[in-house]
Design an enzyme around this catalytic site. Structure first.
Site, PDB file in Angstrom:
ATOM      1  N   GLY A  20       0.912  -1.334  -0.096  1.00 51.23           N
ATOM      2  CA  GLY A  20       0.016  -0.081  -0.015  1.00 51.23           C
ATOM      3  C   GLY A  20       0.801   1.304   0.071  1.00 51.23           C
ATOM      4  N   TYR A  23       0.251   6.275  -2.543  1.00 48.06           N
ATOM      5  CA  TYR A  23      -0.868   7.353  -2.364  1.00 48.06           C
ATOM      6  C   TYR A  23      -1.443   7.841  -3.532  1.00 48.06           C
ATOM      7  CZ  TYR A  23      -3.554  11.254  -0.047  1.00 48.06           C
ATOM      8  OH  TYR A  23      -4.487  12.059   0.297  1.00 48.06           O
ATOM      9  N   ASN A  25      -3.029   5.895  -5.540  1.00 46.09           N
ATOM     10  CA  ASN A  25      -3.333   4.477  -6.356  1.00 46.09           C
ATOM     11  C   ASN A  25      -4.322   4.123  -5.654  1.00 46.09           C
ATOM     12  OD1 ASN A  25      -3.221   1.975  -7.441  1.00 46.09           O
ATOM     13  ND2 ASN A  25      -1.203   2.316  -8.045  1.00 46.09           N
ATOM     14  N   ALA A  27      -6.139   0.984  -6.055  1.00 45.71           N
ATOM     15  CA  ALA A  27      -6.122  -0.285  -5.987  1.00 45.71           C
ATOM     16  C   ALA A  27      -5.004  -0.796  -5.070  1.00 45.71           C
ATOM     17  CB  ALA A  27      -5.901  -0.846  -7.169  1.00 45.71           C
ATOM     18  N   ASN A 110       6.519   3.054 -16.652  1.00 43.25           N
ATOM     19  CA  ASN A 110       7.125   4.080 -15.701  1.00 43.25           C
ATOM     20  C   ASN A 110       8.823   4.056 -15.660  1.00 43.25           C
ATOM     21  OD1 ASN A 110       4.614   3.461 -13.582  1.00 43.25           O
ATOM     22  ND2 ASN A 110       4.606   5.280 -14.480  1.00 43.25           N
ATOM     23  N   GLU A 174       7.202  10.541 -14.716  1.00 43.90           N
ATOM     24  CA  GLU A 174       7.001   9.247 -14.254  1.00 43.90           C
ATOM     25  C   GLU A 174       6.755   8.424 -15.711  1.00 43.90           C
ATOM     26  OE1 GLU A 174       4.975   7.904 -11.444  1.00 43.90           O
ATOM     27  OE2 GLU A 174       6.253   9.823 -10.487  1.00 43.90           O
ATOM     28  N   HIS A 250      -1.934   8.648 -13.362  1.00 41.01           N
ATOM     29  CA  HIS A 250      -1.109   8.681 -14.641  1.00 41.01           C
ATOM     30  C   HIS A 250      -2.271   8.805 -15.807  1.00 41.01           C
ATOM     31  CE1 HIS A 250       2.271   6.269 -12.653  1.00 41.01           C
ATOM     32  NE2 HIS A 250       2.649   7.249 -12.599  1.00 41.01           N
ATOM     33  N   CYS A 370       0.690  -0.757 -18.012  1.00 39.33           N
ATOM     34  CA  CYS A 370       1.683  -0.556 -17.015  1.00 39.33           C
ATOM     35  C   CYS A 370       2.721  -1.345 -17.225  1.00 39.33           C
ATOM     36  CB  CYS A 370       1.063  -0.573 -15.563  1.00 39.33           C
ATOM     37  SG  CYS A 370       0.116   0.869 -14.956  1.00 39.33           S
TER      38      CYS A 370
END
Length: 448
Positions: A20, A23, A25, A27, A110, A174, A250, A370
């Site tokens: 986690g 921050y 994001n 999911a 990224n 990014e 993003h 991604c």
């Protein structure tokens, strides 16, 4: 000169976990502290790569990073041998330790921004690793990313590699997650679209309120300069700050482009209608340019974020049509699935969809797009790429066997105190560098 686009997919690393850490994001935050399955994750990614290879597409492989990052732990005051450092960090700051174990480099969208040779004034393919300085765990990546890129694209006659932008928020970069290229064909000059979330210096431009804008205007401008982009090959647009605050961290969570197609949500860009008109006017190709704008009435922002519709890959097939490579979450969401079926029946190049189970990546906030870095290459440039990072049937089998030998099938919070996880991970990556003929690219190899 004829060219093709190669997708270099990131191999999920042996320490893939749900901490986690990201921050903004949704999911990632929602699945914090869940158990992960690194072996399943890497095999899911390899299955997608093999499917693209079987479709006749040239598919590349991007190695993971070495984790845990012991050097950053030493810089932060933890001392002793490897096992002692891990033990001290686990007891003093377990969240920090999990960040140093993060396998986030799997999301190679990224990793860097790439500009193909038809767009650059010197006729070379340019690479700049992203600094990713908005998140601590990702800010550890650019040095290794640069070494990996140089080992993959190791011919100075064709490839130019740049140092990542300054490690400071004003130049937050990014990578290709905020970059898309439009063209008639991959071998012709294209229009590179750079999308930023905010400006560091221009206070008149709006900013998100709840979640951070990770890409700055100033970073995108710097990449354009570094890559020697032709004036007619660049356009800079601002993402809608309202959707950033809804979890669109993003641009590739709200828009995807390929060749002469842009698929985007109705709320993707600031001043959207003007932005889309600017793209149409700047497009340098001669073919019809398709903008497929998905209305909020059919797909809400919440549905877009939870399904990752726009984090699908859009790839060109040999017959001139396009394939949407989508996560299974799109199929499970009735509104999104209905829209996809409507879209592939409409008058546009996208005429088929394939759904993939990428749950291990999706639960950390990363869909099909991604996981890949797109690199357009002509025949000479492709011949100059390290051939061992191009997927073949044999390479696929070797990589699956490698993963099954070296990866655990479950990781939880307590496992990060186990020094054996470090030795397993480093041993796996040392073997992988031989399999992909990368040489010494990891700190533990260079320091050994």
């Amino acid at each position: 000169m004829p060219a093709l686009e190669v997708n270099f997919d990131g191999l999920v690393g042996p320490t893939h976990n749900y901490a986690g850490l990201s921050y903004g994001n949704v999911a990632s935050l929602n699945n914090a502290a869940s158990f992960s399955n690194p072996q399943e994750a890497v095999l899911q990614g390899l299955e997608k790569m093999k499917a693209m290879h079987d479709k006749g597409l040239t598919q590349g492989v991007f190695a993971p990073h070495a984790r845990p990052d012991l050097n950053i732990l030493r810089r932060l005051g933890f001392s002793g041998n490897d096992a002692q450092i891990i033990n001290k960090a686990f007891n003093a700051d377990p969240i920090l330790l999990r960040a140093c174990y993060s396998a986030s480099a799997m999301w190679t969208a990224n990793a860097a921004t790439v500009s193909p040779s038809p767009d650059t004034t010197d006729g070379k393919v340019h690479f700049t690793a992203a600094n990713l300085n908005n998140k601590f765990h990702r800010s550890l990546e650019p040095a290794t990313t640069t070494r990996l890129l140089k080992a993959m694209f190791n011919n100075q006659n064709h490839f130019a590699h740049h140092t990542h932008l300054p490690d400071q928020g004003f130049f937050g970069d990014e990578g290709a997650a905020n970059h898309t290229r439009f063209c008639d064909s991959h071998g012709e000059q294209g229009l590179e679209m750079f999308v930023f979330g905010a400006s560091a210096f221009n206070s008149h431009l709006p900013k998100p309120v709840k979640f951070p804008a990770r890409q700055t205007l100033e970073a995108s401008e710097a990449i354009c300069r570094l890559h020697n982009l032709k004036d007619t090959s660049q356009i800079l647009l601002q993402q809608n700050p309202d959707v950033i605050d809804q979890g669109v961290f993003h641009n590739d969570v709200i828009a995807v482009g390929n060749a002469n197609v842009l698929l985007c949500h109705q709320q993707a860009f600031l001043n959207q209608q003007q932005a889309l008109q600017d793209i149409r006017e700047a497009y340098v190709g001669n073919k019809q340019f398709y903008i497929i704008e998905v209305p909020t009435s059919k797909v809400t922002i919440q549905d877009a974020v939870s399904s990752y519709l726009f984090n699908s890959q859009l790839v060109s097939l040999s017959d001139g049509s396009m394939l949407l490579v989508a996560p299974k979450e799109c199929q499970r969401n009735s509104a999104v699935n209905d829209y996809i079926e409507e879209m592939i029946m409409a008058d546009n190049p996208i005429n088929q969809v394939r759904f993939f189970d990428l749950r291990q990546s999706m639960q950390n906030g990363g869909g099909p797009a991604c996981l890949r870095l797109r690199v357009a290459l002509n025949e000479q440039e492709l011949a100059a790429v390290n051939p061992d990072v191009i997927l073949t049937d044999t390479k696929y089998t070797q990589l699956c066997n490698w993963a099954q030998r070296n990866y655990r099938d479950q990781l939880g919070a307590k496992d990060f105190a186990d020094p054996a996880l470090l030795s397993e991970s480093y041993q796996a990556l040392d073997e992988l560098t031989q399999l992909l003929n990368l040489g010494s690219v990891y700190d533990f190899q260079l320091e050994g």
